[in-house]
Design a protein around this motif. Structure first.
Motif, PDB file in Angstrom:
ATOM      1  N   GLY A  97       0.970  -1.167   0.089  1.00  0.00           N
ATOM      2  CA  GLY A  97      -0.025   0.114   0.189  1.00  0.00           C
ATOM      3  C   GLY A  97       1.005   1.096   0.161  1.00  0.00           C
ATOM      4  O   GLY A  97      -0.250   2.517   0.136  1.00  0.00           O
TER       5      GLY A  97
ATOM      6  N   PRO B 191      -2.729  -3.438  -2.597  1.00  0.00           N
ATOM      7  CA  PRO B 191      -3.808  -2.664  -3.313  1.00  0.00           C
ATOM      8  C   PRO B 191      -3.210  -1.363  -4.388  1.00  0.00           C
ATOM      9  O   PRO B 191      -3.684  -1.184  -5.418  1.00  0.00           O
ATOM     10  CB  PRO B 191      -3.861  -1.882  -2.110  1.00  0.00           C
ATOM     11  CG  PRO B 191      -2.575  -2.125  -0.912  1.00  0.00           C
ATOM     12  CD  PRO B 191      -2.335  -3.021  -1.011  1.00  0.00           C
ATOM     13  N   SER B 192      -1.272  -1.502  -4.108  1.00  0.00           N
ATOM     14  CA  SER B 192      -1.014  -0.653  -5.119  1.00  0.00           C
ATOM     15  C   SER B 192      -0.244  -1.623  -6.320  1.00  0.00           C
ATOM     16  O   SER B 192      -0.449  -2.392  -6.600  1.00  0.00           O
ATOM     17  CB  SER B 192       0.142   0.341  -4.950  1.00  0.00           C
ATOM     18  OG  SER B 192       0.228   1.156  -3.836  1.00  0.00           O
TER      19      SER B 192
ATOM     20  N   PRO C 264      -5.932   7.665  -8.653  1.00  0.00           N
ATOM     21  CA  PRO C 264      -6.348   7.487  -6.969  1.00  0.00           C
ATOM     22  C   PRO C 264      -6.768   6.449  -6.829  1.00  0.00           C
ATOM     23  O   PRO C 264      -6.881   5.594  -7.473  1.00  0.00           O
ATOM     24  CB  PRO C 264      -8.145   7.539  -7.766  1.00  0.00           C
ATOM     25  CG  PRO C 264      -8.207   8.884  -8.890  1.00  0.00           C
ATOM     26  CD  PRO C 264      -6.598   8.365  -9.955  1.00  0.00           C
ATOM     27  N   PRO C 265      -5.462   5.870  -5.139  1.00  0.00           N
ATOM     28  CA  PRO C 265      -5.081   4.486  -5.489  1.00  0.00           C
ATOM     29  C   PRO C 265      -6.192   3.926  -4.540  1.00  0.00           C
ATOM     30  O   PRO C 265      -6.043   2.391  -5.045  1.00  0.00           O
ATOM     31  CB  PRO C 265      -4.276   4.906  -4.178  1.00  0.00           C
ATOM     32  CG  PRO C 265      -4.447   6.830  -3.231  1.00  0.00           C
ATOM     33  CD  PRO C 265      -5.804   6.921  -4.679  1.00  0.00           C
ATOM     34  N   ARG C 266      -7.659   4.655  -4.552  1.00  0.00           N
ATOM     35  CA  ARG C 266      -8.612   3.605  -4.178  1.00  0.00           C
ATOM     36  C   ARG C 266      -9.793   2.861  -4.971  1.00  0.00           C
ATOM     37  O   ARG C 266      -9.896   1.469  -4.423  1.00  0.00           O
ATOM     38  CB  ARG C 266      -9.603   4.770  -3.035  1.00  0.00           C
ATOM     39  CG  ARG C 266      -9.333   4.590  -1.657  1.00  0.00           C
ATOM     40  CD  ARG C 266      -9.986   4.916  -0.688  1.00  0.00           C
ATOM     41  NE  ARG C 266     -10.158   5.548   0.226  1.00  0.00           N
ATOM     42  CZ  ARG C 266     -10.583   6.597   1.036  1.00  0.00           C
ATOM     43  NH1 ARG C 266     -12.254   5.911   1.230  1.00  0.00           N
ATOM     44  NH2 ARG C 266     -10.485   6.533   2.726  1.00  0.00           N
ATOM     45  N   SER C 267      -9.345   3.145  -6.157  1.00  0.00           N
ATOM     46  CA  SER C 267     -10.068   3.422  -7.196  1.00  0.00           C
ATOM     47  C   SER C 267      -9.126   1.972  -7.403  1.00  0.00           C
ATOM     48  O   SER C 267      -9.862   0.980  -8.530  1.00  0.00           O
ATOM     49  CB  SER C 267     -10.184   3.862  -8.791  1.00  0.00           C
ATOM     50  OG  SER C 267     -10.626   3.754  -9.912  1.00  0.00           O
TER      51      SER C 267
ATOM     52  N   ARG D  58      -8.021  -6.031  -6.732  1.00  0.00           N
ATOM     53  CA  ARG D  58      -8.693  -6.578  -6.215  1.00  0.00           C
ATOM     54  C   ARG D  58     -10.136  -7.770  -6.369  1.00  0.00           C
ATOM     55  O   ARG D  58      -9.970  -8.756  -6.261  1.00  0.00           O
ATOM     56  CB  ARG D  58      -9.349  -5.710  -4.958  1.00  0.00           C
ATOM     57  CG  ARG D  58      -9.586  -6.845  -3.735  1.00  0.00           C
ATOM     58  CD  ARG D  58      -9.894  -6.332  -2.461  1.00  0.00           C
ATOM     59  NE  ARG D  58     -10.972  -7.416  -1.746  1.00  0.00           N
ATOM     60  CZ  ARG D  58     -10.520  -8.971  -0.736  1.00  0.00           C
ATOM     61  NH1 ARG D  58      -9.637  -8.933  -1.080  1.00  0.00           N
ATOM     62  NH2 ARG D  58     -11.141  -9.544  -0.761  1.00  0.00           N
TER      63      ARG D  58
ATOM     64  N   ALA E  15      -6.750  -0.056  -6.253  1.00  0.00           N
ATOM     65  CA  ALA E  15      -7.015  -1.055  -5.397  1.00  0.00           C
ATOM     66  C   ALA E  15      -8.100  -1.954  -5.725  1.00  0.00           C
ATOM     67  O   ALA E  15      -8.435  -2.824  -5.821  1.00  0.00           O
ATOM     68  CB  ALA E  15      -6.318  -0.235  -3.866  1.00  0.00           C
ATOM     69  N   ALA E  16      -8.802  -1.064  -5.852  1.00  0.00           N
ATOM     70  CA  ALA E  16     -10.925  -1.954  -5.894  1.00  0.00           C
ATOM     71  C   ALA E  16     -10.838  -2.769  -7.066  1.00  0.00           C
ATOM     72  O   ALA E  16     -11.483  -3.907  -6.965  1.00  0.00           O
ATOM     73  CB  ALA E  16     -11.917  -0.878  -5.733  1.00  0.00           C
TER      74      ALA E  16
END
Length: 260
Positions: free
Chosen positions: A49, A100-101, A204-207, A213, A209-210
């Motif tokens: 991360g 996640p990265s 955007p890291p959350r996008s 995954r 990562a999602a």
């Protein structure tokens, strides 16, 4: 030939939000031994991360597989120590796929056996036109231990995966692209990988990562079961006298760190 660096078998640096990991045994074409596996697992855990990761090899190769001059059970030579090493190789796959990265492998020279498995656990593979990949385990009586029996059929199809794993033949740059074993070829794979990582670092890291995954879970829901099976299969194969003879013939046939 460059000297090995088993005191620092993996170099880690951070540049602009990018974690760069260098396999650092150039004298042995970055062949896998226990110090390198342990250092790589430690580095990947620490990088979880922390931003995009780029993995590459120092010197003339990415990673030429298991170091044939050493053993993955150097203290005891026993099956429990060997199991620990196999599980470290599997932890590399787990940590790369679960980060996640994005993880990018910049691959040049040889990527053999466990080295090829490390490269193909990445989210993107940037290879040099002269890259040479192979999975030599079956011809020498060994077994795969980095999850490639799960991941390779998804990448290239079941029949082609069986061919590559059972024959252990070489795959070179253009064929690697055609089979889906690399995203692109570049004369400067590390530079290109760093450019891609910089692009990912700005997104955007959350996008990311999602999405990563979802792709991993939907594509490889049986990963843990396959990894456990691979370890048991590898221990079974390593214990045979047939494998010992094949391995001895392989090491005496002019090979260099698993590459011939």
């Amino acid at each position: 030939m460059s000297a090995d660096h088993d005191d620092r078998p993996v170099l880690v640096s951070e540049e602009g939000g990018i974690v760069r990991m260098t396999l650092n045994r150039p004298g042995s074409l970055n062949a896998l031994n226990v110090p390198l596996l342990r250092a790589l697992v430690t580095a990947l855990r620490a990088a979880h991360g922390a931003g995009p990761v780029v993995i590459h090899g120092a010197g003339r190769a990415f990673c030429a597989g298991e170091d044939l001059k050493q053993t993955l059970a150097p203290r005891t030579g026993g099956p429990e120590e060997l199991r620990e090493s196999f599980e470290m190789l599997q932890d590399v796959t787990r940590l790369m796929s679960s980060n996640p990265s994005p993880v990018i492998a910049a691959v040049h020279g040889f990527a053999v056996g466990g080295g090829a498995e490390i490269a193909l656990a990445a989210d993107m593979v940037i290879a040099s036109p002269s890259v040479r990949l192979r999975f030599p385990e079956v011809p020498i009586g060994h077994a795969h231990t980095g999850g490639i029996s799960l991941r390779l059929p998804v990448l290239v199809g079941l029949l082609k995966a069986k061919e590559l794993l059972l024959t252990g033949r070489w795959v070179e740059g253009q064929e690697a692209i055609g089979l889906g074993l690399a995203n692109e070829l570049s004369e400067r794979p590390l530079e290109r990988a760093m450019d891609l990582a910089a692009r990912f670092a700005a997104q955007p890291p959350r996008s990311m990562a999602a999405t990563k995954r979802a792709l991993e879970v939907s594509t490889f829901p049986q990963q843990e079961a396959v990894l456990r099976l691979e370890v048991e299969s590898a221990l079974h194969c390593f214990a045979s006298s047939e494998a010992e003879r094949s391995f001895a013939e392989f090491t005496s046939s002019g090979t260099v760190a698993g590459a011939r």
